[in-house]
Write a protein that holds these residues in place. Structure first.
Motif, PDB file in Angstrom:
ATOM      1  N   ASP A  32       0.849  -1.191   0.000  1.00  0.00           N
ATOM      2  CA  ASP A  32       0.000   0.000   0.000  1.00  0.00           C
ATOM      3  C   ASP A  32       0.885   1.242   0.000  1.00  0.00           C
ATOM      4  OD1 ASP A  32      -2.464  -1.333   0.032  1.00  0.00           O
ATOM      5  OD2 ASP A  32      -2.344  -1.629   2.196  1.00  0.00           O
ATOM      6  N   LYS A  50      -6.123   3.413  -6.918  1.00  0.00           N
ATOM      7  CA  LYS A  50      -7.442   3.042  -6.397  1.00  0.00           C
ATOM      8  C   LYS A  50      -8.542   3.944  -6.950  1.00  0.00           C
ATOM      9  CE  LYS A  50      -5.945   0.874  -2.081  1.00  0.00           C
ATOM     10  NZ  LYS A  50      -6.064   0.850  -0.608  1.00  0.00           N
ATOM     11  N   GLN A  56      -1.252   1.534  -4.946  1.00  0.00           N
ATOM     12  CA  GLN A  56      -0.720   0.240  -4.518  1.00  0.00           C
ATOM     13  C   GLN A  56       0.327  -0.217  -5.514  1.00  0.00           C
ATOM     14  OE1 GLN A  56      -4.524  -1.961  -4.204  1.00  0.00           O
ATOM     15  NE2 GLN A  56      -4.014  -2.340  -2.061  1.00  0.00           N
ATOM     16  N   ASN A  93      -9.314  -6.965  -8.483  1.00  0.00           N
ATOM     17  CA  ASN A  93      -9.208  -5.845  -9.426  1.00  0.00           C
ATOM     18  C   ASN A  93      -8.911  -6.291 -10.854  1.00  0.00           C
ATOM     19  OD1 ASN A  93      -6.580  -6.692  -9.143  1.00  0.00           O
ATOM     20  ND2 ASN A  93      -5.811  -4.798  -8.258  1.00  0.00           N
TER      21      ASN A  93
END
Length: 617
Positions: free
Chosen positions: A191, A274, A315, A331
């Protein structure tokens, strides 16, 4: 002491004279210095003022690191610049990431569960080319974040067993930037948050133009083959696509993208937004082979800053190109695994939903991957055996009709000129097949139905990272070619080594072709006569550089096919029963399909045209 009056007077006069000379010389010297200072001040007034920090910078001629740090500090106006480069490491059982405060970014990434083909530590990122950077507005212009020395907050161990590190860059006016990294246990995903306070003073138009550079080192046995399997993948507007990285190229994404990924065969380096990138562009080049680098890529991606004090969530994935591992992130990254492409892209569904579950079940119960491949092959051949049986049954029927077909061939051959009437022969042969209840496509369709299975396994074994580093028999790595002898030269279309599994796959394929020759209805055609020998020779060149898992599979599959062919034709299919069934079918009225009627009408039309041409002559 001096009794002589004249002597006393003389010394007194000399003293007065010396004092007078010293007094007048001193006044002249002061006047001269004042004049020189006035001239120097006049000259200095015409020159720009020198920052004392720059003067210090000029004095640091031997210490290039301190000079670079001071230069950045002067340019940015950020006082919190570290004195030296500092490194900090986050790691779990899977991955080790070393960060540098210069640019506040990853410097080295090591996958702890994997090794290179020659047993060395496997680094997905290492070297100066790798970089994460963006422009920062500063007091004296624009600087790159990769040039700034952030304050290292040190590694933090969190309550959920994750590890974090925060790098900060701020000034006295309240502007502040920080890079926050968090690595969870047993995970390859990192992250990464960019936090900006006073964003309108740090960035232009509330947008970050992020630069992402990656360099992929060679980790597999053959650089050329690793490049063939390397792809650039992306998800744009929820649609996945990829480009091969076999040669230099570039891609643009005007409509934005969710993530960008560079995948060299078995591993992936992914940058994820994101909140999605507004737009992106990437280009890649192939360095010289001597550098042992698969590819170098440079991407620029724009990110919107929602407010003056904002957090931009990102990320980074550094890990294996494994379908199950990538799927859990939700994803769409599992689509990176090349389980099918081009005209055979449909086989990826066979691999994902059929072969992969069976494979995972078998390898969870069997330790040796060579035996897993053997069991998988047996299962597939068992499933496809009904198709194979129909193909051989059709071939047996064709063989039973061979005397009648030979008679038709003789009938349509002129005994004098030996000229063969192909059109007339085709019409009568079609009538014979229909009367006997034999379909001309009976042997072709079953074979065509096996092509999807064949191609799905071709992609499956080339993309399966579980095979990497697994040995079987003489093969040291089932994900690479097996070599029993290294040639001192390179043979075009073959290579510089001898793969034993390639030889066994070729020989078994050749045996199938030779055995099939005996059941051919027409072996008088010279092209068909030698075709069975041409295909195995082509396989010898194509398979020699392929993974040994694939050539081992073909060896097993060919052996099973040959045994089934012999068993079915020798012990299951009864030629007498076939002839009896054909005789019974000949007594029944023939009901042709519309396709057969059109085909027969076309052949009859061609026959009439040929007859008219002959009469005209």
């Amino acid at each position: 002491m001096f009794k002589d009056k004249n002597t006393i007077i003389g010394f007194s006069l000399i003293g007065l004279l010396l004092f007078g000379m010293m007094y007048f010389n001193n006044r002249n010297q002061q006047a001269y210095q004042k004049e020189e200072k006035r001239k120097a001040d006049s000259i200095a007034a015409t020159k720009p003022k020198v920052d004392p920090k720059l003067a210090l910078l000029d004095s640091l001629k031997t210490d290039s690191l301190k000079k670079a740090q001071l230069q950045t500090q002067i340019k940015t106006g950020f006082p919190s610049i570290a004195a030296n480069e500092e490194l900090v490491t986050l790691e779990n059982d899977l991955i080790k990431i070393t960060f540098t405060n210069k640019g506040a970014q990853p410097k080295e990434v090591e996958l702890k569960q994997f090794k290179t083909f020659d047993g060395k530590p496997l680094f997905l990122q290492k070297g100066n080319f790798n970089k994460i950077s963006y422009d920062i507005l500063a007091g004296n212009g624009v600087i790159k974040s990769s040039e700034a020395f952030f304050v290292n907050g040190g590694k933090q161990d969190n309550a959920d067993k994750s590890q974090s590190v925060i790098f900060t860059l701020k000034d006295s006016a309240g502007k502040e930037l920080s890079h926050q990294y968090t690595l969870k246990p047993d995970d390859y995903m990192l992250d990464f948050n960019i936090v900006a306070n006073g964003a309108n003073q740090l960035f232009t138009n509330n947008t970050i133009s992020l630069l992402w550079q990656t360099e992929t080192p060679q980790v597999e046995k053959t650089l050329s083959y690793e490049r063939q399997q390397s792809n650039f993948s992306y998800l744009s507007n929820d649609k996945f696509d990829f480009s091969s990285m076999m040669k230099d190229g570039n891609e643009k994404f005007e409509k934005g993208a969710s993530w960008l990924a560079v995948s060299p065969q078995f591993f992936v380096n992914t940058l994820i937004a994101k909140n999605k990138f507004q737009s992106a562009e990437i280009s890649w080049t192939l360095p010289a082979d001597s550098l042992k680098i698969v590819t170098q890529s440079t991407a620029t991606a724009k990110l919107a800053i929602p407010s003056n004090n904002a957090t931009i969530p990102l990320q980074m994935y550094y890990g294996p190109n494994d379908y199950n591992q990538l799927k859990k992130y939700g994803n769409g990254m599992q689509q990176i695994v090349p389980y099918g492409s081009g005209p055979f892209s449909f086989v990826k569904y066979i691999n994902r939903h059929f072969l992969l579950p069976i494979w995972d079940f078998l390898r969870s119960h069997v330790a040796n991957y060579g035996i897993v491949i053997l069991l998988l092959t047996l299962l597939i051949r068992l499933i496809t055996s009904p198709i194979l049986y129909k193909s051989y049954l059709s071939g047996a029927k064709m063989k039973a009709l061979k005397p009648e077909v030979d008679a038709l061939r003789a009938k349509n051959t002129d005994p004098k000129t030996k000229e063969f009437n192909q059109q007339a022969f085709g019409v009568e042969q079609m009538k014979l097949w229909k009367t006997a209840g034999v379909s001309p496509l009976g042997g072709c369709l079953p074979a065509l139905l096996q092509i999807p299975i064949f191609m799905s396994l071709y992609y499956f074994f080339q993309s399966n990272i579980a095979l990497r580093g697994q040995n079987f028999l003489w093969a040291k790595d089932l994900a690479a070619y097996d070599s029993i002898y290294k040639l001192p030269f390179d043979i075009p279309f073959y290579g510089d080594h001898i793969s034993l599994f390639t030889i066994t796959a070729t020989l078994t394929s050749l045996l199938i072709s030779i055995y099939s020759m005996s059941s051919m209805q027409d072996n008088t055609n010279p092209v068909m006569k030698y075709m069975p020998y041409i295909f195995p020779v082509l396989l010898l060149g194509v398979f020699n550089n392929l993974p040994s898992a694939l050539t081992w599979y073909y060896t097993v599959s060919n052996t099973i096919t040959l045994l089934l062919q012999i068993i079915i034709q020798k012990y299951i299919i009864n030629p007498d029963k076939i002839r009896t069934a054909i005789a019974e079918n000949m007594k029944k009225p023939v009901k042709q399909s519309k396709f057969a009627e059109r085909l027969q009408a076309m052949q009859e039309s061609q026959k009439k045209i040929q007859d008219l041409k002959k009469k005209g002559k």
